[in-house]
Structures are given as structure tokens and as C-alpha cells.
Scaffold this motif. Sequence first.
Motif, PDB file in Angstrom:
ATOM      1  N   THR B  66       0.775  -1.136  -0.123  1.00  0.00           N
ATOM      2  CA  THR B  66      -0.071  -0.064   0.067  1.00  0.00           C
ATOM      3  C   THR B  66       0.833   1.271  -0.064  1.00  0.00           C
ATOM      4  O   THR B  66       0.363   2.292  -0.291  1.00  0.00           O
ATOM      5  CB  THR B  66      -0.892  -0.048   1.233  1.00  0.00           C
ATOM      6  OG1 THR B  66      -0.350  -0.281   2.429  1.00  0.00           O
ATOM      7  CG2 THR B  66      -2.066  -0.873   1.159  1.00  0.00           C
ATOM      8  N   ASP B  67       2.219   0.989   0.211  1.00  0.00           N
ATOM      9  CA  ASP B  67       3.036   2.477   0.643  1.00  0.00           C
ATOM     10  C   ASP B  67       3.963   2.566  -0.715  1.00  0.00           C
ATOM     11  O   ASP B  67       4.673   3.653  -0.945  1.00  0.00           O
ATOM     12  CB  ASP B  67       3.983   1.991   1.754  1.00  0.00           C
ATOM     13  CG  ASP B  67       3.225   2.340   3.062  1.00  0.00           C
ATOM     14  OD1 ASP B  67       1.939   2.743   2.838  1.00  0.00           O
ATOM     15  OD2 ASP B  67       3.716   2.047   3.964  1.00  0.00           O
ATOM     16  N   VAL B  69       3.478   3.166  -4.071  1.00  0.00           N
ATOM     17  CA  VAL B  69       3.203   4.427  -4.899  1.00  0.00           C
ATOM     18  C   VAL B  69       3.718   5.553  -4.258  1.00  0.00           C
ATOM     19  O   VAL B  69       4.652   6.274  -4.766  1.00  0.00           O
ATOM     20  CB  VAL B  69       1.868   4.352  -5.456  1.00  0.00           C
ATOM     21  CG1 VAL B  69       1.523   5.842  -6.205  1.00  0.00           C
ATOM     22  CG2 VAL B  69       1.314   3.326  -6.333  1.00  0.00           C
ATOM     23  N   PRO B  70       3.328   5.843  -2.987  1.00  0.00           N
ATOM     24  CA  PRO B  70       3.805   7.114  -2.571  1.00  0.00           C
ATOM     25  C   PRO B  70       5.243   7.162  -2.198  1.00  0.00           C
ATOM     26  O   PRO B  70       6.152   8.070  -2.243  1.00  0.00           O
ATOM     27  CB  PRO B  70       3.009   7.162  -1.154  1.00  0.00           C
ATOM     28  CG  PRO B  70       2.409   5.931  -0.886  1.00  0.00           C
ATOM     29  CD  PRO B  70       2.350   5.341  -2.121  1.00  0.00           C
ATOM     30  N   ALA B  73       7.186   7.955  -5.308  1.00  0.00           N
ATOM     31  CA  ALA B  73       6.716   8.997  -5.589  1.00  0.00           C
ATOM     32  C   ALA B  73       7.866   9.980  -4.711  1.00  0.00           C
ATOM     33  O   ALA B  73       8.451  11.106  -5.473  1.00  0.00           O
ATOM     34  CB  ALA B  73       5.320   9.496  -5.435  1.00  0.00           C
ATOM     35  N   GLN B  74       7.818   9.728  -3.551  1.00  0.00           N
ATOM     36  CA  GLN B  74       8.974  10.399  -2.717  1.00  0.00           C
ATOM     37  C   GLN B  74      10.264  10.457  -3.054  1.00  0.00           C
ATOM     38  O   GLN B  74      11.204  11.214  -2.935  1.00  0.00           O
ATOM     39  CB  GLN B  74       8.583   9.895  -1.112  1.00  0.00           C
ATOM     40  CG  GLN B  74       7.501  10.522  -0.551  1.00  0.00           C
ATOM     41  CD  GLN B  74       7.019   9.594   0.729  1.00  0.00           C
ATOM     42  OE1 GLN B  74       8.160   8.876   1.093  1.00  0.00           O
ATOM     43  NE2 GLN B  74       5.619   9.465   1.285  1.00  0.00           N
ATOM     44  N   ALA B  77      10.662  12.378  -5.816  1.00  0.00           N
ATOM     45  CA  ALA B  77      10.996  13.846  -5.639  1.00  0.00           C
ATOM     46  C   ALA B  77      12.040  14.264  -4.887  1.00  0.00           C
ATOM     47  O   ALA B  77      12.750  15.524  -5.140  1.00  0.00           O
ATOM     48  CB  ALA B  77       9.695  14.235  -4.781  1.00  0.00           C
ATOM     49  N   PHE B  95       3.189   6.143 -13.964  1.00  0.00           N
ATOM     50  CA  PHE B  95       4.480   6.633 -13.848  1.00  0.00           C
ATOM     51  C   PHE B  95       5.099   7.060 -15.320  1.00  0.00           C
ATOM     52  O   PHE B  95       5.889   7.774 -15.314  1.00  0.00           O
ATOM     53  CB  PHE B  95       5.433   5.769 -13.205  1.00  0.00           C
ATOM     54  CG  PHE B  95       5.088   5.734 -11.617  1.00  0.00           C
ATOM     55  CD1 PHE B  95       5.857   6.524 -10.860  1.00  0.00           C
ATOM     56  CD2 PHE B  95       3.981   5.093 -10.955  1.00  0.00           C
ATOM     57  CE1 PHE B  95       5.538   6.665  -9.580  1.00  0.00           C
ATOM     58  CE2 PHE B  95       3.715   5.109  -9.754  1.00  0.00           C
ATOM     59  CZ  PHE B  95       4.593   5.915  -8.835  1.00  0.00           C
ATOM     60  N   ALA B  98       3.855  10.610 -16.390  1.00  0.00           N
ATOM     61  CA  ALA B  98       4.593  11.330 -15.462  1.00  0.00           C
ATOM     62  C   ALA B  98       6.149  11.497 -16.099  1.00  0.00           C
ATOM     63  O   ALA B  98       6.781  12.516 -15.418  1.00  0.00           O
ATOM     64  CB  ALA B  98       4.505  11.058 -14.193  1.00  0.00           C
ATOM     65  N   GLN B 100       8.524   9.498 -15.379  1.00  0.00           N
ATOM     66  CA  GLN B 100       9.378   9.280 -14.112  1.00  0.00           C
ATOM     67  C   GLN B 100      10.204   7.957 -14.492  1.00  0.00           C
ATOM     68  O   GLN B 100      10.862   7.469 -13.686  1.00  0.00           O
ATOM     69  CB  GLN B 100       8.416   9.261 -12.810  1.00  0.00           C
ATOM     70  CG  GLN B 100       7.925  10.358 -12.615  1.00  0.00           C
ATOM     71  CD  GLN B 100       8.874  11.374 -12.106  1.00  0.00           C
ATOM     72  OE1 GLN B 100       9.824  11.291 -12.161  1.00  0.00           O
ATOM     73  NE2 GLN B 100       8.123  12.800 -12.375  1.00  0.00           N
TER      74      GLN B 100
END
Lengths: 291, 418
Positions: B66-67, B69-70, B73-74, B77, B95, B98, B100
Amino acid sequence: MHSKTSSYVGLLYVAPALAFVLTFTVYPLAQMVWMSLHNWSLIAPKKYIGFGNFVKAWNDPQVWTSLEFTLKYTLFITPILMILGYLIALLTAENSPMRQFTRSVVFAPVVIGLGASSLLWYWLFSYDFGLINRALIDLGLITRPVVWFGADADISMWAVIVSIVWKVIGFGTILFVAAIHAIPGEIGEAAMVDGASYWQRVRAITLPLTAKTILLVTLVSVIGSLLAFDQFYIMTAGQPRNLTATSVFLIYLNSFPYLKLGYGAALSLILAGIILVCTFLQMLLSRRSHA
Amino acid sequence: MSLQISTRYRSALAGLLAMVALPAMAEDLQMWERSGGNAGMVDALVAAWNEKNPDRKINLTYIPHTDMVPKIAQAIASGEVPDLMGMDLIYGPQFEAAGQLVDITDKVKDWPELKTAVQGHMTVSTYEGRLYGVPLYADVSALFYNKDLFRKAGLDPEKPPTSLAEIREYADKITALGGDVKGYFLPGSCAGCNIFTVGPLMWASGATIEPRDANDEPLQGDGVKEVLQWARDMIKAGNVHEDARAETGETFHLRFGSGKIGMMGTGNFNITLAKEQNPSMDFGIALLPGVKSGQVSSFAGGDIVAIPMGSKRIDDAIDFMKFLLSDETQVEVYAKMLNMTTRGDMTENKYFQAEPKVQQVAKAIAVAETPYTLKFFELINSPQGPWLQMLQRAYYEDTDLDTIISEAKAQMKAIAAE
């Protein structure tokens, strides 16, 4: 000249605290406000949209559902924590070994992490393997197992309330006990000489003299309940149909899995505003009752 | 003297460079993979690579599903990305769009292996004609049925149902056996489980589910309503365990092996699992059917492996991709572990031939679909998304199905338009 120098010295003294507050409170808050004005994803360039996120929140039915559920949860759990916590405090306030031991037992779950305790209760409430269903069937209170999570929002909420009461009631109890101990013994003795019964003494002496602690515990409990997340994330996952998704759950969902940081920031600001209003009202009411 | 100093300096510099360069050369590749996927398979693939490439081993880190994707993304970033990563294939388009992920098209365009790679994985790895990843592992859904319960219910264990009406008919008979036995299983609180096992029932019936983009209409075709009506009737008839309503996916993979369910849609991973759970249980596998007999479909899920933008080991990562698709890895790692091969031309192998059930489930690859959307999580996979909300209302409420579908459509369209 002297006063100017001393004001510089004063500033120097508060500088570390000021720097801390600016870095860890003011700057993140300003950043969050800035973020809430953007369509902001971690993987794509941000775009300024003014108050678009706030307008979206106003029109988002899930925001209202989550807010309503969060308030409902707070309204139910707070009186339970207060009344039960106070009753336990009254029962265990006296410093006999047995009562001290009882206080320790009641307080013990407070030191367990909320995530761990939620997981523990998730399995205790399990349909197939849970102790709760087994015990209720054996006691003859139910004939078949109950689906505690995922079927009915109210049943899920009450199951979570049971787990949270077990987890945090000791915190209020300990504060209440400390407040009761702070009442000078001679006041109670004088009331006894005048023939006041136990409940008369509680009503006329103990409750008024512990009012400040009651306000503090209420405040902590209300804020904690309005910010509820872990227990619902682990035990209900917002089910059924998002009816148990609290406001913070919704903020998490938008900010991270959906990568809508701007919208998440706007929702956070709205919730912070609501909590601020609740706190202010509570303090106002308390002042009025003292006046 | 000056030459001596210069030589000394040069030697010292060379020594320093060597000290800096050597550890860098010997440094492991960092790979992230989601937990909750096929960890056993990925562990085996990485172990096989590490054995053959001791000078450039892969250091594998699992990120909670569940973590994922974030977390990615983190990482993107902050610039702290792994060298390569395995990701649930359905997140690929998001992705890629975007910008990435590293475009690998020019580096792999001559690989013959790509021609037979699982189509669903290749589709979601492609964005605007450019390729960004290759299959890491594949899962397909199929209809698993308990032959023991079929026999007890007077059904022919060699004749699995071929339409939704037959599933209903068989389920009624199996449920009638009584006790804790039920005819079918529908996971009530798991969005992912439902797209994996109920989605194909709709596809097979000629329906579409997710909108590909903002201009695409979601939930098209009569199959959506027909499947929802069928599911509602199945639940009302008592053919599904009551606690299925609370199934969030935590125990989904353990359900069939319990031996208390007559039929259920699940994945190839359940072959080994069910055998371990219930060694004496006799079970069969068929394709998930549609409304009419002869209609079949499946969900091709699993992970792709991609290179995040900012990776410093692109060539090594590409070599790992080549390794994954090689004949030897396909047979000696994937097939040996009785997992789906990620190339269609590698299914005829000694390991699959020795295990008919795997051969049976491998047939699903040919009819499998993989959704393609830039917002899969929000639309489909999220427990809070419109897909699961629609199913829960259909399963457990009496609201008119047309209303439920039209409201889900509106929600999906709003998400796609954002």
C-alpha cells in the motif's frame, strides 16, 4: 541603550526556541497553505489553482461523510472515556496495594502502540478465529458469529470504540487519580462530619475541585478522536463503503495513495480549523461555568 | 625530483581513485519490490541473478504494497531512487505518463524475447509507443473448483461450469450439502480481489470496466449489470459465506484451500498454496466464464520491472531485464517454481508438463486482459474507489442496479477527468 541591549539579549535567549518553532511549525504550516492552493502531485509538476481544492472539498460528498462519521465517533467515545475513566479513578484513588495494582493494570495498555493494539483487536474481533465471537457464543449471547468489520458501519464503530476504550482509558484515569489526590483531605473529612454521603461528597467536592483536569482530559480525548486514523486504517480500512473512513483517513488517502498532495493539504487545513473551533468553544464553556 | 613528485602524486591520485572507484564497481544494485506480491518468485529470480553476477549483485528491498506508490513518488521527488524496481503492472502507465521511468526502447528493440512476452505486461509498459519496462512475473485468474465437493453434490468433477448460470446451479447444489460449505466466494471488501476475479466475468460477458482516459466511457455493456445481478442473487441465495463481506484481501489467498468453498475465482498462485494447505483436497481449474457458455476471460496481473529516472545503473538494470526473459530463466526459475512464464512461447516445458494444473491455468494467459488507465488505484484498486463501492452496493443492498451503475460511472468519469 541599556534597554536596547537587553532586548537583544532577550531575543538571543529565545532564539533557539523561536528557530525551532519557525522551522518545525510555522514553515510546514506555511508550506501546507501554499500546497493547498495547488494541484500538487509528487510525480508531476505542480499547478496553481487558487481555492480550487477548498471548493472541491465543499462539493465532495465523501468529505461530509467522513466528517460526520468522525464527529459521531467523537461524540460517542468521549463521554465513555470520561465517565468510565472517572469512575475507575474514584474506585482506585485510595492508595491500598490492590487499588494501586488495579490502576497499573488499567494503565498498562496506554504504553502499547496504537498500531499494535489495533492489530490485536482486529484479530480478537475476527469472524472465524476471534475470541470475542467465541466468548459471546459460549455465553449464549449470540447464536452465530458477528461480522464486526466491513458489514455495518455502526457495528464497526462500536468494535473500534471498545478497543480504544481499553487502550486509552488508563490515561484519563491516572490524571483523574492525581487530581483527586490533590484535594486536601480535611475538606472531605469536614463533609463527612456534616453527614454527607459518599456520592454527595463526590458531587459537591471531588467533581468541582477536579474540573480543570476533567477539561484537560476532555480536550485531549476530543482532539485525539477527531484525529483518529490508525485504528480505522487497521481495523476497518474505511469499510463498508467508506462509511468508517475518518477525516484523517481521507487526508491520508488523498495525499499519499492518490498522490493529491494539494487536496490533502486543503483537507488538513479544514480539519485543523474545525479542531481549533472545538477547542476554543470548549475553553469558552469552561470559563463561563467558572464565572 | 619534480618528476619523482609528479609520479608520486600521480600514484597517490590513482590510488585514491581506485579506492573510490572499486567500492563503486563492487556496489550492489538496489532494487525495490512491493511486498504482498509474489515474493517467493522475486526472491528466486534475484538469487539466480546474484549467483551468476557476483560482481553486481542485486540488493532487494520490499516496500509494503500500500505504500509502494507514495514511496516511489517520494523517492523520485527527493532524487533518492533505486536502480531498478518491480511495480504492480497497473501503476505503469501513471509513472510512464509522468515521465518518471527510463525509456528503454532503443536499448531493447532488437530483443527477440519481447515478441512473445506477456501481452498485458507489455501494453502497460508502453506509453506513446515507447517501452518503459518488461514483465517481472505474471499472475492470471481462473476458476478453481473443489472436485471433492462436486462429487458429494452429485456433480461431474470433470465438467466445470461454463457460464454464470451453471455456476449458480452448481453453487446451489454444493451449498445444499450444509455445514460450513458454500458454493462460491465473492470477496466483499477487497477491490483488487474483485477486479482480478469478478472483472473477468464482466469482460467475458462483453463489458468494459475502467475508462482508459477522460474521453472514454466506463462500465459499458450489458455484462456489467448481468454480472452484478448474478452476484447479488448468489449472495441472497446463501451461496457465499457471511464473513466474505469482511474480506479485505488479507485472507483471500487462503480461502480456497480451506476446502469449504465449491468454486471461486482466484489466481495461479493458489495451486501450490492450496496443495500445501489441504494436501488431500482434489481440485480442478477452468477459465472464468461469462453470461453465455463459451465466453471466457481472465485478468493478467503481476509486476513489471522498470528503471526509475535518476537510476545510475541503467545498463546493469537492462542486463537484468534480459536475464529475466532468457530461455534459461523462464524454464529453470519461473517454470521450475510452477509460476507462469512471462513469455508465451515457454509454456511447453518439462515442469509444466509434469503438473497438469499449471498447464490448465496457463491457458488463461491467451484470454487474459490487463486494464490500462492512468488512474488505476483511484478508479479500481482503492478500497475507497468507485469500483468497490459499486460492487458492495450491488452485493449487499437492494438499490436498483441501474442507479448503482450510473452513479459509479459518474464517479469514474469525474476521476478520469481530473
